[in-house]
Scaffold this active site. Structure first.
Site, PDB file in Angstrom:
ATOM      1  N   TYR A 125       7.961  -4.873 -10.698  1.00 25.36           N
ATOM      2  CA  TYR A 125       7.771  -4.103  -9.465  1.00 25.36           C
ATOM      3  C   TYR A 125       8.681  -4.600  -8.338  1.00 25.36           C
ATOM      4  O   TYR A 125       8.854  -3.901  -7.347  1.00 25.36           O
ATOM      5  CB  TYR A 125       6.324  -4.176  -8.971  1.00 25.36           C
ATOM      6  CG  TYR A 125       5.278  -3.603  -9.884  1.00 25.36           C
ATOM      7  CD1 TYR A 125       5.609  -2.886 -11.036  1.00 25.36           C
ATOM      8  CD2 TYR A 125       3.924  -3.790  -9.591  1.00 25.36           C
ATOM      9  CE1 TYR A 125       4.623  -2.382 -11.865  1.00 25.36           C
ATOM     10  CE2 TYR A 125       2.935  -3.279 -10.409  1.00 25.36           C
ATOM     11  CZ  TYR A 125       3.291  -2.585 -11.554  1.00 25.36           C
ATOM     12  OH  TYR A 125       2.303  -2.092 -12.366  1.00 25.36           O
TER      13      TYR A 125
ATOM     14  N   ARG B 283      -5.987   6.214   3.065  1.00 26.63           N
ATOM     15  CA  ARG B 283      -6.435   6.285   1.673  1.00 26.63           C
ATOM     16  C   ARG B 283      -7.061   4.972   1.216  1.00 26.63           C
ATOM     17  O   ARG B 283      -7.911   4.964   0.319  1.00 26.63           O
ATOM     18  CB  ARG B 283      -5.268   6.631   0.748  1.00 26.63           C
ATOM     19  CG  ARG B 283      -4.757   8.049   0.913  1.00 26.63           C
ATOM     20  CD  ARG B 283      -5.529   9.020   0.036  1.00 26.63           C
ATOM     21  NE  ARG B 283      -4.937  10.343   0.144  1.00 26.63           N
ATOM     22  CZ  ARG B 283      -5.340  11.287   0.976  1.00 26.63           C
ATOM     23  NH1 ARG B 283      -6.345  11.047   1.792  1.00 26.63           N
ATOM     24  NH2 ARG B 283      -4.748  12.475   0.998  1.00 26.63           N
TER      25      ARG B 283
END
Length: 261
Positions: free
Chosen positions: A47, A232
């Site tokens: 990542y 979120r």
């Protein structure tokens, strides 16, 4: 926070996935997630954000021992000497002395699995990881890995959401007392437009995404939704104040068997 337990590991039921989060955005989201009550962070060598995840952890002020941190070794580092070096590089980037969970990111048939798992077990024995496990392993590979590994495997991390039936892998994990961790648990955002999930959510005053995450948690699965939006973060963790009925659970299960995506 609810915990999912397997082979000695106690993994928070909801965590923050960090795939595709980069730079200051990544550090800020990690910091805010921890301030909101998240205690489970998921990253990976591939990542390219372990440094920022560590920065977010330190900026949050939350004690290191209160956070469950997972990272993963990429497939090109599965030979024993490479694996140990890779694990140490991840710790340097995170600025940690150990991670809570170190996973093999994907199967790599080019390297004998027993050799890779032997090296993974040594990393644990050396105190660089409290627990070890695998990711994207199917039923046969789970069984092969458990038989070959000198240390218990704590989890298998696999893509799982209402549109993908993973019942056989979940059962395999249960047989081996491994935690099943679901990545892409809201199907990369697709569930928010699902009418059936929205209809169920209306009964509980919850969103389709919250229904989806609650469905996972009620299966004793740990879920790691990724988001780059602060609003979120709160939504994804606010799922412990309601419970889906058996009928709701079965309706959502039927989505996976009816249409695999």
């Amino acid at each position: 926070m609810n915990l999912v337990e397997g082979n000695g590991a106690r993994i928070p039921a909801i965590g923050l996935g960090t795939w595709e989060l980069r730079g200051r955005t990544c550090a800020r989201i990690v910091e805010q997630a921890l301030r909101l009550g998240y205690r489970h962070l998921d990253t990976a060598q591939i990542y390219d954000n372990e440094r920022e995840v560590g920065e977010g952890l330190r900026a949050s002020g939350v004690k290191r021992d209160d956070v469950f941190i997972t990272t993963k070794v990429w497939t090109t580092h599965f030979w024993p000497n490479d694996l140990e070096r890779s694990a140490k590089e991840s710790l340097v980037k995170l600025r940690l002395t150990e991670v809570d969970l170190l996973l093999l990111h994907w199967p790599n048939p080019q390297v004998p699995l027993a050799e890779t798992l032997g090296a993974l077990a040594k990393v644990k024995q050396a105190g660089l990881a409290r627990h070890i496990g695998v990711s994207n392993f199917g039923v046969a590979l789970i069984e092969e890995a458990v038989a070959a590994c000198p240390e218990p495997l704590a989890c298998d991390q696999v893509e799982y959401h209402p549109y993908r039936d993973q019942s056989s892998v979940i059962e395999a994990c249960a047989r081996q007392e491994m935690v099943f961790v679901a990545y892409s648990p809201i199907a990369k955002g697709r569930v928010k437009n699902d009418r059936a999930l929205a209809r169920i959510g209306d009964r509980y005053r919850k969103t389709a995404a919250q229904v989806c995450l609650r469905w996972l948690v009620q299966q004793n699965v740990s879920a790691i939704p990724r988001t780059s939006k602060l609003e979120r973060l709160q939504e994804n963790i606010n799922i412990f104040d309601f419970e889906l009925s058996d009928e709701d659970m079965q309706e959502i299960f039927a989505m996976g068997s009816a249409r695999e995506h």
